[in-house]
Design a protein around this motif. Structure first.
Motif, short mmCIF file in Angstrom:
data_model
loop_
_atom_site.label_atom_id
_atom_site.label_comp_id
_atom_site.label_asym_id
_atom_site.label_seq_id
_atom_site.Cartn_x
_atom_site.Cartn_y
_atom_site.Cartn_z
N THR A 90 0.92 -1.22 0.00
CA THR A 90 -0.08 0.12 -0.06
C THR A 90 0.99 1.37 0.02
OG1 THR A 90 -1.99 -1.06 1.12
CG2 THR A 90 -1.82 1.34 1.24
N LEU A 91 1.93 1.25 0.78
CA LEU A 91 2.92 2.43 0.80
C LEU A 91 3.46 2.72 -0.50
CD1 LEU A 91 4.30 2.32 4.43
CD2 LEU A 91 2.37 3.66 3.58
N GLU A 92 3.95 1.51 -1.23
CA GLU A 92 4.58 1.64 -2.54
C GLU A 92 3.78 2.19 -3.63
OE1 GLU A 92 7.91 0.82 -3.09
OE2 GLU A 92 8.13 1.09 -1.11
N GLU A 93 2.46 1.90 -3.43
CA GLU A 93 1.58 2.32 -4.37
C GLU A 93 1.20 3.64 -4.08
OE1 GLU A 93 -1.46 -0.59 -3.89
OE2 GLU A 93 -0.55 -2.15 -5.35
N SER A 94 1.48 4.06 -3.02
CA SER A 94 1.01 5.55 -2.69
C SER A 94 2.01 6.65 -3.20
CB SER A 94 0.61 5.66 -1.28
OG SER A 94 1.87 5.69 -0.44
N LYS A 95 3.23 5.98 -3.49
CA LYS A 95 4.21 6.99 -3.97
C LYS A 95 3.82 7.62 -5.25
CE LYS A 95 8.03 4.60 -1.35
NZ LYS A 95 9.36 3.91 -1.48
N THR A 96 4.48 8.77 -5.38
CA THR A 96 4.23 9.26 -6.74
C THR A 96 5.51 9.90 -7.35
OG1 THR A 96 4.13 11.57 -5.45
CG2 THR A 96 2.24 10.41 -5.92
N PRO A 97 5.37 9.90 -8.79
CA PRO A 97 6.81 10.12 -9.63
C PRO A 97 7.28 11.63 -9.23
CG PRO A 97 5.12 9.50 -10.96
CD PRO A 97 4.53 9.78 -9.56
#
Length: 336
Positions: free
Chosen positions: A106-113
């Motif tokens: 979940t934390l990885e998917e919440s990251k933004t470029p």
């Protein structure tokens, strides 16, 4: 210890530690995350994405460490105290009911470029693709060339002549290259919360354990299931999944033994008699006609005639099959 702590530390810090302790006792999973490199705008976006899934609480590293140690002491759980060993950079506490693997995902998917900074290590090969930059001729052309890009003027705009790898994975990004990449809108990094460690049921999970390839993991489980299934069947260890196959295998093997040893049962009588009849005819065909009675001669003659008919009819059957397959294949072709 607590009295000594209260005597030396400012009241607001004592209050903060107590709040953190209360929070640490509430969740099934307690995690630490680094948020030092997260800009305020991205942090707000992350909060929106994780709202309702977990509680994120920022505080000073020293106070987080103190709270963890006191909770471990109060609950008699020395393993929980080890979580404090993973505090680093700008740590924050995460409290959730998610299991550690889902939390990490979940934390990885919440990251933004995000653009990469000068002096940072490239997380991957940074490639600038050929094509127009959309920028008019000017000083930026020199900056591109200085960064190592084959920049030219095409149709009144600055363009990159060919795909170029500016920085390879693991290399340090020069400051002038970082400026150019940012101007081109290239964002090779992701900004977000980096999980430092997660605690659940006496076990501390680190990112190297939580980072898994789900497809590969599923394939490994499937392979393990097949291996366990085969072992269960071959070793005759009955389980809910294998009992039917074990019984089928046992039946086939018992039937084969019965037929081979000519042990008559209601399941094998026909097979045994058929085998005996075939063996009798085979023996009869090897002896001379003078040793056979008329009945055996007739049976052998009919057997040979049947075999010859089969040989003669076989080519015709194949031709008929081809004729039948042709229209079917043609009809199938119409579907594509």
């Amino acid at each position: 210890m607590e009295a000594e702590f209260e005597h030396k530390i400012a009241p607001w810090k004592i209050e903060e530690v107590n709040k953190l302790k209360k929070l640490l006792k509430e969740g099934n999973v307690i995690a630490l995350a680094d948020m030092m490199e997260v800009p305020a705008r991205q942090l707000q976006e992350i909060r929106d994405k994780i709202r309702g899934k977990m509680i994120l609480r920022m505080s000073r590293n020293t106070l987080i460490k103190r709270a963890i140690e006191e909770v471990a002491e109060e609950t008699g759980n020395p393993e929980f105290a080890k979580l404090a060993e993973h505090i680093a950079k700008g740590a924050a506490i995460i409290v959730t009911d998610m299991n550690p693997f889902k939390l990490y995902k979940t934390l990885e998917e919440s990251k933004t470029p995000a653009p990469i900074k000068g002096g940072a290590v490239a997380p991957c090969d940074i490639v600038v693709e050929k094509g127009s930059t959309g920028m008019p001729p000017g000083p930026f052309l020199g900056e591109l060339k200085s960064a190592g890009l084959p920049a030219v003027i095409e149709k009144g705009k600055i363009a990159i002549r060919e795909d170029t790898t500016l920085v390879k994975e693991g290399e340090v990004v020069p400051h002038k290259v970082a400026v150019v990449l940012s101007a081109l809108g290239i964002k090779p990094t992701k900004v977000g919360l980096d999980l430092l460690a997660a605690y659940e049921d006496g076990v501390i999970y680190t990112p190297d354990v939580l980072k898994i390839d789900e497809d590969e993991f599923v394939q490994k489980i499937q392979k393990a299931f097949k291996s366990a299934f085969n072992l269960s069947v071959n070793a005759a260890i009955p389980t809910t999944e294998t009992i039917e196959t074990i019984l089928q295998k046992a039946f086939r093997e018992a039937k084969a033994v019965s037929i081979e040893s000519a042990f008559l049962t209601d399941k094998t009588t026909d097979d045994i008699l058929g085998k005996a009849y075939s063996q009798m005819l085979a023996v009869a065909s090897e002896v001379g006609d003078e040793a056979l009675d008329d009945e055996l001669k007739e049976k052998l003659s009919s057997t040979v005639s049947s075999a010859e008919e089969v040989k003669e009819e076989a080519p015709e059957e194949k031709e008929e099959e081809k004729k039948e397959e042709a229209p079917a294949a043609a009809g199938l072709g119409l579907l594509f």
